[in-house]
Design an enzyme around this catalytic site. Sequence first.
Site, PDB file in Angstrom:
ATOM      1  N   GLU A   7       0.831  -1.210   0.000  1.00 54.72           N
ATOM      2  CA  GLU A   7       0.000   0.000   0.000  1.00 54.72           C
ATOM      3  C   GLU A   7       0.859   1.251   0.000  1.00 54.72           C
ATOM      4  O   GLU A   7       0.534   2.252  -0.635  1.00 54.72           O
ATOM      5  CB  GLU A   7      -0.934   0.009   1.222  1.00 54.72           C
ATOM      6  CG  GLU A   7      -2.113  -0.953   1.105  1.00 54.72           C
ATOM      7  CD  GLU A   7      -2.823  -0.844  -0.226  1.00 54.72           C
ATOM      8  OE1 GLU A   7      -3.197   0.283  -0.630  1.00 54.72           O
ATOM      9  OE2 GLU A   7      -3.002  -1.888  -0.897  1.00 54.72           O
ATOM     10  N   SER A  92      19.579  -7.773  -8.823  1.00 52.04           N
ATOM     11  CA  SER A  92      18.445  -7.832  -9.744  1.00 52.04           C
ATOM     12  C   SER A  92      18.542  -8.800 -10.924  1.00 52.04           C
ATOM     13  O   SER A  92      17.564  -9.469 -11.231  1.00 52.04           O
ATOM     14  CB  SER A  92      18.147  -6.435 -10.286  1.00 52.04           C
ATOM     15  OG  SER A  92      17.887  -5.530  -9.252  1.00 52.04           O
ATOM     16  N   HIS A 221       3.227  -9.770  -9.707  1.00 53.99           N
ATOM     17  CA  HIS A 221       4.682  -9.954  -9.733  1.00 53.99           C
ATOM     18  C   HIS A 221       5.350  -8.911  -8.832  1.00 53.99           C
ATOM     19  O   HIS A 221       6.240  -9.232  -8.042  1.00 53.99           O
ATOM     20  CB  HIS A 221       5.206  -9.825 -11.163  1.00 53.99           C
ATOM     21  CG  HIS A 221       6.693  -9.655 -11.235  1.00 53.99           C
ATOM     22  ND1 HIS A 221       7.570 -10.673 -10.917  1.00 53.99           N
ATOM     23  CD2 HIS A 221       7.467  -8.587 -11.535  1.00 53.99           C
ATOM     24  CE1 HIS A 221       8.823 -10.227 -11.040  1.00 53.99           C
ATOM     25  NE2 HIS A 221       8.786  -8.969 -11.415  1.00 53.99           N
ATOM     26  N   SER A 222       4.921  -7.676  -8.969  1.00 54.31           N
ATOM     27  CA  SER A 222       5.464  -6.584  -8.155  1.00 54.31           C
ATOM     28  C   SER A 222       4.474  -5.432  -8.254  1.00 54.31           C
ATOM     29  O   SER A 222       3.427  -5.573  -8.884  1.00 54.31           O
ATOM     30  CB  SER A 222       6.817  -6.119  -8.710  1.00 54.31           C
ATOM     31  OG  SER A 222       6.621  -5.410  -9.928  1.00 54.31           O
TER      32      SER A 222
END
Lengths: 332, 332
Positions: A7, A92, A221-222
Amino acid sequence: MDLILYEAQRQGRISFYMTNAGEEAYIGSAAALEPEDEIFGQYREAGTLLYRGFTLDQFMNQCYSNDMDLGKGRQMPVHYGSKALHFQTISSPLATQLPQASGAAYAIKRSGKKNCVMCYFGEGAASEGDFHAALNIAATTSCPVIFFCRNNGFAISTPANEQYKGDGIASRGVGYGMHTIRVDGNDVWAVYKATQEARKIAVEKHKPVLIEAMTYRVGHHSTSDDSSAYRSKKEVEDWKRHDNPMVRMRKWLESKGWWDEARENAHKATQRTAVLKSFAAAEKRKKPAVSEMFNDVYDKLTPNLIEQKKELEELIKKYPAHYDTSNYAKEN
Amino acid sequence: MTVRDALNSALEEEMTADEKVYLLGEEVGQYNGAYKVSKGLLDKFGPKRVIDTPITESGFCGLAVGSAFAGLKPVCEFMTWNFAMQAIDQIVNSAAKTHYMSGGNVDCPITFRGPNGAAAGVAAQHSQCFAAWYGSVPGLKVVSPWNSEDAKGLLKAAIRDPNPVVVLENELMYGISFPMSEAALSKDFVLEIGKAKIEKEGTDVTIVAHSRSVGFALEAAQLLEKEGICSAEVINLRSIRPLDTETIIKSVKKTNRLVTVEGGWPQYGVGSEICAQIMESEAFDHLDAPVVRVTGADVPTPYAQNLEAFAFPDTEVIARVVKRTLNKKIGA
């Protein structure tokens, strides 16, 4: 933690987040390790850090890239790292951690310590060349590493049946000559047991092991993804109803008489308060000092970096109106 | 001592001094090295310190990087730097950036080495020079030895350096013998990374080169002096990153003319960087002519011997360009 930080990203308070929704049972694998077993994660294993004692403050500080962040504000959120907890800083590019895990395991073997390396990755990352290179070299070089694949059905929008045409990831382990097991990734005890046995093989025999944990990615996913673009909300709801690792664990605990609704509610309330407290504190903190930008490129500043740093300091001093450093921690 | 033997002694001495140092790569052990640089090391140190790997650059480079993260000091050999492109993500995204991105918490004391640039009759995919590519990456140190003293001193410095270091050797130099000073023969002989060497002092023009080109530059300087044309100062860069601009600037202030020489491609190359830095420095006001670059031809290296010879600068080309720049005057 996941709900609140997700959030927070939606509200523009942090730039990015990834949740663990639907896959929480992987924490069983963390429980089967020793504290000095090195962990190389992908990005969806924050639970292993939680298990090892990474504090809510530490999670929040990294997500907010503030002056208390162990990573000194140099990475995107969820790219945690902890030397003390033997959790390698998240990187990453996908699957690069696999051959590195083999290497760290090789170093552990050389040292004589009775530890192993735990390497997490998704079924999508397993398509990378590094996956194949890592498994082959771990097998040929006899590295004490456990390769743990979270097969959660999706690589962003790519479903597993488009990611590979073979029999999942487990079939590949056999090809590389390695002990392999496929487990119900939503059963925390199955995951725990499999990891326990795998660890024995790795530590005692110096052989790598492949575990494929079948699970389902409930969340997007993100924060950069909206999965309703490629799967129905009904599919997600069905999974949440029929095979939810948290619910399974809770029902099991309740069946033992060790848990009930009152405890559940109380626990949720305390945790929520704790998360919100850390969250608020992290948000208020300043960013790392400006000079940190030049540190750690090398072990010591090189002549060109010293020059650039001096130039920046002079500019900031000369034009304070253009270089507002009020949000940055003071220089040491 | 030949460059090959100098590299071999550097490896042997550093592996003897520190048991964390180990060598891995294709053919380094039983075969004694594709170019025999690691001759005798497997016999002396055994298979735990000299590892023959399967054919997987991304695999063994990743393994090496991971082992460095875990405290070992790997020397990762690429059969040629051309093949390292299959592992370049591990070198750049992992080795170079991790100390910084982990907030200084993860070290990567790794040395990457192998032959770079021109070879003989092996065509484009075996002849590329990577000095400019790796030289542009913050977090890496890059060295390019020319003679035996350079090779020994720089490789030893690289292995001892806690940062990731790229060592760009040259296959055509391996067999060439150079005199070694008493100091250079000592087992503690290291050269400072980031410091260039003035191989020959002069007054009329500065020639800056690295690796094999240094030999051609010296021959050109001798030729020009014999013909009574000029006295050239020849600088051997030794290091590509950090770049010793101080030495170049000091020399240009003395001679007022600069010619750079490299075997690599012209666009975005080492010479381009030197030009830019000289222009931005106080040396600009001391130039009597524009800086000129002598580089490899802007083509993939041809296979045919005559064409290959045209694709790289040699003594004649350098001498011709120096003569041309001596005839230029500002405003003429």
